[in-house]
Design a protein around this motif. Structure first.
Motif, PDB file in Angstrom:
ATOM      1  N   ILE A   8       0.835  -1.201   0.000  1.00  7.77           N
ATOM      2  CA  ILE A   8       0.000   0.000   0.000  1.00  7.77           C
ATOM      3  C   ILE A   8       0.871   1.253   0.000  1.00  7.77           C
ATOM      4  O   ILE A   8       0.612   2.201  -0.746  1.00  7.77           O
ATOM      5  CB  ILE A   8      -0.967  -0.012   1.200  1.00  7.77           C
ATOM      6  CG1 ILE A   8      -1.993  -1.130   1.004  1.00  7.77           C
ATOM      7  CG2 ILE A   8      -1.659   1.342   1.379  1.00  7.77           C
ATOM      8  CD1 ILE A   8      -2.865  -1.402   2.188  1.00  7.77           C
ATOM      9  N   LYS A   9       1.924   1.268   0.804  1.00  3.68           N
ATOM     10  CA  LYS A   9       2.828   2.421   0.840  1.00  3.68           C
ATOM     11  C   LYS A   9       3.483   2.640  -0.528  1.00  3.68           C
ATOM     12  O   LYS A   9       3.630   3.766  -0.985  1.00  3.68           O
ATOM     13  CB  LYS A   9       3.880   2.238   1.927  1.00  3.68           C
ATOM     14  CG  LYS A   9       3.311   2.421   3.328  1.00  3.68           C
ATOM     15  CD  LYS A   9       4.289   2.076   4.421  1.00  3.68           C
ATOM     16  CE  LYS A   9       5.478   2.986   4.463  1.00  3.68           C
ATOM     17  NZ  LYS A   9       6.376   2.712   5.604  1.00  3.68           N
ATOM     18  N   GLU A  26      -5.354   8.678   3.469  1.00  2.93           N
ATOM     19  CA  GLU A  26      -5.724   7.650   2.502  1.00  2.93           C
ATOM     20  C   GLU A  26      -4.966   6.335   2.691  1.00  2.93           C
ATOM     21  O   GLU A  26      -5.595   5.280   2.704  1.00  2.93           O
ATOM     22  CB  GLU A  26      -5.584   8.172   1.086  1.00  2.93           C
ATOM     23  CG  GLU A  26      -6.681   9.163   0.726  1.00  2.93           C
ATOM     24  CD  GLU A  26      -6.589   9.623  -0.705  1.00  2.93           C
ATOM     25  OE1 GLU A  26      -6.515   8.771  -1.596  1.00  2.93           O
ATOM     26  OE2 GLU A  26      -6.588  10.843  -0.911  1.00  2.93           O
ATOM     27  N   PRO A  27      -3.638   6.347   2.817  1.00  5.12           N
ATOM     28  CA  PRO A  27      -2.955   5.065   3.022  1.00  5.12           C
ATOM     29  C   PRO A  27      -3.408   4.385   4.311  1.00  5.12           C
ATOM     30  O   PRO A  27      -3.596   3.174   4.343  1.00  5.12           O
ATOM     31  CB  PRO A  27      -1.475   5.422   3.089  1.00  5.12           C
ATOM     32  CG  PRO A  27      -1.366   6.768   2.472  1.00  5.12           C
ATOM     33  CD  PRO A  27      -2.683   7.439   2.662  1.00  5.12           C
ATOM     34  N   ASP A  33      -8.962  -0.515   6.300  1.00  4.80           N
ATOM     35  CA  ASP A  33     -10.139  -1.103   5.656  1.00  4.80           C
ATOM     36  C   ASP A  33      -9.887  -2.515   5.133  1.00  4.80           C
ATOM     37  O   ASP A  33     -10.817  -3.300   5.000  1.00  4.80           O
ATOM     38  CB  ASP A  33     -10.624  -0.225   4.507  1.00  4.80           C
ATOM     39  CG  ASP A  33     -11.318   1.041   4.971  1.00  4.80           C
ATOM     40  OD1 ASP A  33     -11.652   1.145   6.172  1.00  4.80           O
ATOM     41  OD2 ASP A  33     -11.530   1.933   4.129  1.00  4.80           O
ATOM     42  N   GLY A  34      -8.638  -2.835   4.843  1.00  5.07           N
ATOM     43  CA  GLY A  34      -8.322  -4.140   4.278  1.00  5.07           C
ATOM     44  C   GLY A  34      -8.029  -5.228   5.301  1.00  5.07           C
ATOM     45  O   GLY A  34      -7.737  -6.359   4.936  1.00  5.07           O
ATOM     46  N   ASN A  54       0.690   8.064  12.032  1.00  5.45           N
ATOM     47  CA  ASN A  54       1.261   7.996  10.691  1.00  5.45           C
ATOM     48  C   ASN A  54       1.372   6.526  10.289  1.00  5.45           C
ATOM     49  O   ASN A  54       1.188   5.625  11.106  1.00  5.45           O
ATOM     50  CB  ASN A  54       2.600   8.743  10.603  1.00  5.45           C
ATOM     51  CG  ASN A  54       3.697   8.095  11.413  1.00  5.45           C
ATOM     52  OD1 ASN A  54       3.816   6.883  11.482  1.00  5.45           O
ATOM     53  ND2 ASN A  54       4.525   8.912  12.036  1.00  5.45           N
ATOM     54  N   VAL A  55       1.663   6.304   9.042  1.00 10.24           N
ATOM     55  CA  VAL A  55       1.695   4.939   8.502  1.00 10.24           C
ATOM     56  C   VAL A  55       2.695   4.073   9.252  1.00 10.24           C
ATOM     57  O   VAL A  55       2.403   2.916   9.572  1.00 10.24           O
ATOM     58  CB  VAL A  55       2.002   4.953   6.984  1.00 10.24           C
ATOM     59  CG1 VAL A  55       2.203   3.545   6.457  1.00 10.24           C
ATOM     60  CG2 VAL A  55       0.889   5.649   6.225  1.00 10.24           C
ATOM     61  N   ASP A  56       3.863   4.611   9.566  1.00  9.19           N
ATOM     62  CA  ASP A  56       4.893   3.805  10.232  1.00  9.19           C
ATOM     63  C   ASP A  56       4.442   3.328  11.612  1.00  9.19           C
ATOM     64  O   ASP A  56       4.701   2.188  11.995  1.00  9.19           O
ATOM     65  CB  ASP A  56       6.202   4.590  10.349  1.00  9.19           C
ATOM     66  CG  ASP A  56       6.825   4.857   8.991  1.00  9.19           C
ATOM     67  OD1 ASP A  56       6.662   4.016   8.086  1.00  9.19           O
ATOM     68  OD2 ASP A  56       7.474   5.907   8.837  1.00  9.19           O
TER      69      ASP A  56
END
Length: 69
Positions: A8-9, A26-27, A33-34, A54-56
């Motif tokens: 995804i990233k 969004e990410p 969601d997945g 954050n994503v990390d």
């Protein structure tokens, strides 16, 4: 879990490099969601947090959860 989140990233990075910027949320939304239902409690905590993740940080949390599941 790492492979899933890295994919995804990478897609988000690719979109950003094509001058199609992806919003920070969004990410995270796509990652959350997945996930399968057993992650719902963690998704709820991350989603309602007043402090943005954050994503990390999310990846780190999910990898820890995956280890415990």
């Amino acid at each position: 879990m790492r492979a899933y989140t890295m994919q995804i990233k990478q897609i988000c990075d690719l979109l950003a490099s094509c001058e199609s910027p992806v919003l920070v949320v969004e990410p995270l939304t796509t990652i959350l969601d997945g996930l399968p239902p057993e992650y719902d409690p963690f998704v709820a905590v991350i989603s309602i947090s007043k402090d943005p993740y954050n994503v990390d940080i999310v990846v780190s949390i999910l990898v820890d959860v995956k280890t415990h599941i």
